[in-house]
Scaffold this active site. Structure first.
Site, short mmCIF file in Angstrom:
data_model
loop_
_atom_site.label_atom_id
_atom_site.label_comp_id
_atom_site.label_asym_id
_atom_site.label_seq_id
_atom_site.Cartn_x
_atom_site.Cartn_y
_atom_site.Cartn_z
N SER A 261 6.43 -4.02 -1.80
CA SER A 261 6.18 -3.93 -3.23
C SER A 261 5.59 -2.56 -3.54
O SER A 261 4.39 -2.35 -3.45
CB SER A 261 5.21 -5.03 -3.68
OG SER A 261 4.94 -4.89 -5.06
N GLY B 42 0.79 -1.22 0.00
CA GLY B 42 0.00 0.00 0.00
C GLY B 42 0.82 1.27 0.00
O GLY B 42 0.36 2.32 -0.43
N ASP C 149 2.98 3.60 -1.51
CA ASP C 149 3.51 3.91 -2.83
C ASP C 149 3.61 5.42 -3.03
O ASP C 149 3.62 5.90 -4.15
CB ASP C 149 2.66 3.26 -3.92
CG ASP C 149 1.20 3.70 -3.85
OD1 ASP C 149 0.84 4.52 -2.98
OD2 ASP C 149 0.41 3.21 -4.67
N LYS D 112 2.84 7.56 3.15
CA LYS D 112 2.05 6.35 3.37
C LYS D 112 2.85 5.38 4.25
O LYS D 112 4.08 5.35 4.20
CB LYS D 112 1.69 5.68 2.06
CG LYS D 112 0.59 6.40 1.30
CD LYS D 112 0.17 5.56 0.11
CE LYS D 112 -1.07 6.08 -0.55
NZ LYS D 112 -1.47 5.21 -1.67
#
Length: 135
Positions: free
Chosen positions: A116, A49, A51, A55
């Site tokens: 990721s 999440g 990105d 965040k």
């Protein structure tokens, strides 16, 4: 999910984390979703999440207890989950593991984290696969 035949049930954060072998997060959170102490040895944590700057899904005090993997270290440090990691933390590009140049999990009780934040080449590859599947 149960209606589709998947064995799923709602659970509170702490018991869910303590019972999980894999914890996956995919939210727009700007603060940790759980406490580092809830992650038992041997757990793999996957976050996708984070990105953008600001965040955050994971507690920063988890990072010193874990081995840290990501798509691209520079990107993860800038906009991914590891923008919240200590400056000296070793970030390992997942490509190094996939190519065999770096070992992945070294011990069964090692906590591993994969951030990721995404790469455009991954999106292009998936788009090509979808197009090929449709033809």
């Amino acid at each position: 999910m149960r209606a589709q035949g998947l064995p799923a049930e709602a659970a509170e954060g702490e018991p869910a984390c303590l019972a999980a072998d894999i914890i996956a997060t995919a939210t727009t959170a700007t603060a940790p979703l759980f406490h580092a102490g809830w992650v038992p040895p041997g757990t793999h944590v996957l976050t996708m999440g984070s990105d953008a700057t600001g965040k955050q899904e994971l507690p920063p005090d988890l990072f010193p207890r874990a081995r840290l993997f990501c798509d691209l270290p520079e990107q993860s440090r800038r906009i991914g989950e590891f923008q919240h990691a200590p400056s000296g933390a070793e970030l390992i590009a997942i490509g190094e593991v996939l190519s065999g140049r770096v070992q992945g999990r070294r011990e069964s009780d090692e906590i591993t984290v994969f951030d990721s934040s995404g790469l455009s080449i991954q999106d292009l590859y998936m788009a090509e696969a979808v197009i090929d599947a449709l033809n």
